[in-house]
Design an enzyme around this catalytic site. Structure first.
Site, PDB file in Angstrom:
ATOM      1  N   TYR A 191     -12.692  -4.878  -0.262  1.00 15.94           N
ATOM      2  CA  TYR A 191     -13.936  -4.433  -0.905  1.00 15.94           C
ATOM      3  C   TYR A 191     -14.946  -5.559  -1.093  1.00 15.94           C
ATOM      4  CZ  TYR A 191     -17.148  -1.826  -3.855  1.00 15.94           C
ATOM      5  OH  TYR A 191     -18.278  -1.221  -4.351  1.00 15.94           O
ATOM      6  N   THR A 201       0.831  -1.210   0.000  1.00 19.38           N
ATOM      7  CA  THR A 201       0.000   0.000   0.000  1.00 19.38           C
ATOM      8  C   THR A 201       0.859   1.251   0.000  1.00 19.38           C
ATOM      9  OG1 THR A 201      -1.595  -1.242   1.322  1.00 19.38           O
ATOM     10  CG2 THR A 201      -1.936   1.123   1.137  1.00 19.38           C
ATOM     11  N   THR A 202       1.946   1.239   0.792  1.00 15.60           N
ATOM     12  CA  THR A 202       2.838   2.392   0.849  1.00 15.60           C
ATOM     13  C   THR A 202       3.548   2.605  -0.480  1.00 15.60           C
ATOM     14  OG1 THR A 202       3.157   1.947   3.198  1.00 15.60           O
ATOM     15  CG2 THR A 202       4.718   3.435   2.173  1.00 15.60           C
ATOM     16  N   LYS A 213       1.903 -10.222   8.323  1.00 14.50           N
ATOM     17  CA  LYS A 213       2.095  -8.812   8.636  1.00 14.50           C
ATOM     18  C   LYS A 213       0.788  -8.365   9.273  1.00 14.50           C
ATOM     19  CE  LYS A 213       2.557  -4.158   6.712  1.00 14.50           C
ATOM     20  NZ  LYS A 213       2.626  -3.324   5.480  1.00 14.50           N
ATOM     21  N   ARG A 231      -8.223  -1.217   6.210  1.00 13.66           N
ATOM     22  CA  ARG A 231      -8.231  -0.935   4.778  1.00 13.66           C
ATOM     23  C   ARG A 231      -9.006  -1.977   3.968  1.00 13.66           C
ATOM     24  NH1 ARG A 231      -4.687   3.001   2.745  1.00 13.66           N
ATOM     25  NH2 ARG A 231      -3.240   3.849   4.292  1.00 13.66           N
ATOM     26  N   ILE A 269       7.263  -4.430   9.383  1.00 11.83           N
ATOM     27  CA  ILE A 269       7.232  -3.882   8.023  1.00 11.83           C
ATOM     28  C   ILE A 269       6.787  -2.442   8.188  1.00 11.83           C
ATOM     29  CG2 ILE A 269       6.188  -4.022   5.740  1.00 11.83           C
ATOM     30  CD1 ILE A 269       6.046  -7.034   6.058  1.00 11.83           C
ATOM     31  N   TYR A 294      -1.123 -10.540   4.805  1.00 10.90           N
ATOM     32  CA  TYR A 294      -1.191  -9.146   5.237  1.00 10.90           C
ATOM     33  C   TYR A 294      -2.610  -8.899   5.737  1.00 10.90           C
ATOM     34  CZ  TYR A 294      -0.691  -4.010   4.943  1.00 10.90           C
ATOM     35  OH  TYR A 294      -0.646  -2.664   5.210  1.00 10.90           O
TER      36      TYR A 294
END
Length: 297
Positions: free
Chosen positions: A111, A48-49, A165, A142, A207, A137
């Site tokens: 989503y 995402t980053t 993560k 999110r 992370i 993850y």
């Protein structure tokens, strides 16, 4: 920790530098080299980053390739390979494996809100498609879905699922997962502010977003925990905590990219729908960087 996990310590969730709307390859390579030379224990591109939601598939693959090429085996590369489309996640994971990634990071599908059985089948499909380690993850804020400990335990029994993560912010989850999967199951914090607490509960590393701009102190903190020097780790936490908070004062990666621009390491350029941070947040980040010893007052 006498024997370290294969993936451990401070691993930046790398930003993807842009210049005039395209990946800035020289800045990206320089950032990777700086991270390694500063003591980072691994690299995590195109999460995402790394702005994976607005990268094309070609750009995503290219960012992974650049990272692996520039790392040159000096530290492990855990390539982002997540999608809410299982077929797409498999394709990205296969590319990472072909390119030489040491592992892939696969986010819980966002989503579409799958059930726990849907989560299991999604990760099982990726597991069956590749032969390198997979890190789950789990980031409910999110993805709007939270993988249960029971589902994670089922997945840990598959050949390639080696860890998580965890970006739930729930430090108690570390202990529950450690009880369910055992100490060999790799637990990496996905939240800088609670990473130290996660390490005290049996975590293996972080992370980190903050490591993009403070790689040396982030790595030093993780090393301190490995040595059991909790006093020093706490001193580093006090130094970094305002920065952890400031770069997320506004959502997205604009905060960390602005900080990198102050260090001359990347432009403060992102893609819509992300927009530049406010002047108030800029000032907050500057103050936090001075407090952390990254900038002069």
């Amino acid at each position: 920790m006498e024997k370290r996990a294969k993936f451990h310590g401070s691993m930046p969730a790398l930003v993807t530098p842009f210049k005039d709307g395209k990946i800035d390859e020289p800045a990206y390579r320089a950032l990777i080299d700086w991270q390694i030379n500063s003591g980072s224990h691994g690299l995590v591109p195109v999460g995402t980053t790394g702005e994976s939601p607005t990268l094309t598939h070609e750009e995503h693959r290219r960012a992974v390739d650049i990272c692996i090429d520039e790392a040159r085996g000096r530290v492990p590369v855990i390539a982002g390979a997540g999608s809410n489309n299982t077929a797409e996640a498999i394709e990205l994971a296969r590319h990472a494996e072909r390119s030489g990634a040491d592992a892939v990071l696969v986010v819980t599908p966002y989503y579409n809100k799958p059930t726990q059985e849907g989560l299991y089948q999604h990760f099982r499909a990726v597991n069956d498609a590749i032969g390198i380690p997979i890190l789950i993850y789990n980031i409910p804020p999110r993805s709007v879905v939270d993988m249960s400990v029971d589902t994670m335990k089922r997945l840990s029994e598959l050949a390639n699922i080696v860890g998580v993560k965890d970006a739930t912010g729930d430090v108690g989850r570390v202990s529950r997962q450690r009880h369910a999967m055992g100490p060999q199951f790799i637990q990496l914090s996905g939240e800088d502010m609670t990473a130290l607490a996660a390490m005290a509960a049996g975590g293996h590393g972080c992370i980190s977003v903050t490591a993009n701009i403070a790689p040396a102190p982030c790595a030093e903190q993780m090393e301190a925990t490995f040595k059991g020097d909790w006093d020093h780790a706490l001193k580093l936490q006090d130094r970094l905590a305002p920065l952890h908070a400031a770069i997320f004062a506004e959502p997205g990666v604009n905060g960390v990219k602005y900080a990198l621009s102050l260090l001359g390491r990347a432009r403060a350029e992102t893609r819509l729908p992300l927009v530049p941070i406010s002047e108030a947040t800029e000032a907050l980040i500057r103050r936090a960087m001075v407090h952390a010893g990254l900038l002069n007052a």
